[in-house]
Design a protein around this motif. Sequence first.
Motif, PDB file in Angstrom:
ATOM      1  N   GLY A   1     -38.169 -94.584 -25.932  1.00 34.75           N
ATOM      2  CA  GLY A   1     -36.774 -94.684 -25.173  1.00 34.75           C
ATOM      3  C   GLY A   1     -35.906 -93.752 -25.750  1.00 34.75           C
ATOM      4  N   VAL A   2     -35.787 -93.173 -26.920  1.00 36.17           N
ATOM      5  CA  VAL A   2     -34.869 -91.928 -27.335  1.00 36.17           C
ATOM      6  C   VAL A   2     -35.499 -90.885 -26.614  1.00 36.17           C
ATOM      7  CG1 VAL A   2     -34.239 -90.623 -29.512  1.00 36.17           C
ATOM      8  CG2 VAL A   2     -34.184 -93.262 -29.557  1.00 36.17           C
ATOM      9  N   PHE A   3     -36.766 -90.523 -26.835  1.00 33.20           N
ATOM     10  CA  PHE A   3     -37.309 -89.515 -26.101  1.00 33.20           C
ATOM     11  C   PHE A   3     -36.954 -89.141 -24.554  1.00 33.20           C
ATOM     12  CE2 PHE A   3     -41.165 -87.385 -24.058  1.00 33.20           C
ATOM     13  CZ  PHE A   3     -40.790 -85.995 -24.717  1.00 33.20           C
ATOM     14  N   PHE A   4     -37.148 -90.294 -23.854  1.00 33.04           N
ATOM     15  CA  PHE A   4     -36.854 -90.408 -22.688  1.00 33.04           C
ATOM     16  C   PHE A   4     -35.518 -90.094 -22.163  1.00 33.04           C
ATOM     17  CE2 PHE A   4     -41.306 -92.054 -21.965  1.00 33.04           C
ATOM     18  CZ  PHE A   4     -41.594 -91.363 -20.708  1.00 33.04           C
TER      19      PHE A   4
ATOM     20  N   GLY B   1     -33.498 -91.130 -13.408  1.00 32.27           N
ATOM     21  CA  GLY B   1     -34.671 -91.946 -13.609  1.00 32.27           C
ATOM     22  C   GLY B   1     -35.155 -91.918 -15.075  1.00 32.27           C
ATOM     23  N   LEU B   2     -35.181 -90.799 -15.643  1.00 33.77           N
ATOM     24  CA  LEU B   2     -35.431 -90.670 -17.099  1.00 33.77           C
ATOM     25  C   LEU B   2     -34.544 -91.452 -17.900  1.00 33.77           C
ATOM     26  CD1 LEU B   2     -36.473 -86.809 -17.535  1.00 33.77           C
ATOM     27  CD2 LEU B   2     -38.046 -88.980 -17.741  1.00 33.77           C
TER      28      LEU B   2
ATOM     29  N   GLY C   1     -35.499 -94.509 -20.372  1.00 32.04           N
ATOM     30  CA  GLY C   1     -35.282 -94.351 -21.684  1.00 32.04           C
ATOM     31  C   GLY C   1     -34.459 -95.734 -22.211  1.00 32.04           C
ATOM     32  N   ASN C   2     -33.563 -96.175 -21.316  1.00 36.08           N
ATOM     33  CA  ASN C   2     -32.658 -97.272 -21.549  1.00 36.08           C
ATOM     34  C   ASN C   2     -33.631 -98.502 -21.854  1.00 36.08           C
ATOM     35  OD1 ASN C   2     -30.102 -95.762 -22.016  1.00 36.08           O
ATOM     36  ND2 ASN C   2     -29.802 -96.241 -19.747  1.00 36.08           N
ATOM     37  N   ILE C   3     -34.312 -98.756 -20.707  1.00 37.29           N
ATOM     38  CA  ILE C   3     -35.115 -99.944 -20.675  1.00 37.29           C
ATOM     39  C   ILE C   3     -36.191 -99.839 -22.232  1.00 37.29           C
ATOM     40  CG2 ILE C   3     -37.159-100.986 -19.587  1.00 37.29           C
ATOM     41  CD1 ILE C   3     -35.516-100.255 -16.835  1.00 37.29           C
TER      42      ILE C   3
ATOM     43  N   PHE D   1     -21.849-100.584 -23.690  1.00 32.87           N
ATOM     44  CA  PHE D   1     -23.395-100.133 -23.404  1.00 32.87           C
ATOM     45  C   PHE D   1     -23.949-100.957 -22.376  1.00 32.87           C
ATOM     46  CE2 PHE D   1     -28.149-100.226 -24.466  1.00 32.87           C
ATOM     47  CZ  PHE D   1     -28.188 -99.131 -25.120  1.00 32.87           C
ATOM     48  N   GLY D   2     -23.763-101.956 -22.059  1.00 32.52           N
ATOM     49  CA  GLY D   2     -24.012-102.652 -20.888  1.00 32.52           C
ATOM     50  C   GLY D   2     -23.535-102.152 -19.461  1.00 32.52           C
ATOM     51  N   VAL D   3     -22.205-101.644 -19.369  1.00 31.63           N
ATOM     52  CA  VAL D   3     -21.819-101.312 -18.228  1.00 31.63           C
ATOM     53  C   VAL D   3     -22.285 -99.821 -18.064  1.00 31.63           C
ATOM     54  CG1 VAL D   3     -19.446-100.536 -17.321  1.00 31.63           C
ATOM     55  CG2 VAL D   3     -19.709-102.737 -18.391  1.00 31.63           C
ATOM     56  N   GLY D   4     -22.619 -98.961 -19.296  1.00 34.13           N
ATOM     57  CA  GLY D   4     -23.034 -97.832 -19.042  1.00 34.13           C
ATOM     58  C   GLY D   4     -24.285 -97.825 -18.688  1.00 34.13           C
TER      59      GLY D   4
END
Length: 140
Positions: A20-23, A35-36, A40-42, A73-76
């Motif tokens: 996730g950090v990498f993407f 998309g990336l 990454g977030n998911i 974080f959620g809104v972002g």
Amino acid sequence: MVSFEMNDRKKIGLGLTGFGVFFSFLGIIFFFDKGLLAMGNILFFSGVTLTIGLKSTMQFFMKRQNFKGTISFGVGFFLVVIGWPILGMILEAYGFIVLFSGFWPTLAVFLQKIPVLGWFIQQPYVRSFFDRYRGRRVPV
């Protein structure tokens, strides 16, 4: 009670968090590719959930002192998914800093024990920065 043993679920969770950090990093490098960033977030969120467990994740994000970080974080995250990656990443970064600010002292101690990086961190001008945050405690 938190278990510190490393089972397969926690290993997979750490791997997902790392991916996730990498993407997310790739998404920023590729000019805020939505998309990336969304992938990454998911991966990051599912990795954290697998690593510490669903109940602990919910308790962490729903603490009263973490509401501001959780909401931003959620809104972002939502803004990244609907196609506004720059504004979404700004809000996510703020939420990430607010949510995980209690872990900075632990991270500083860990980084000081890494051979080459530890030497750099031990330098007086860098050490003064880390020492400023080591004494600060966030109430649990």
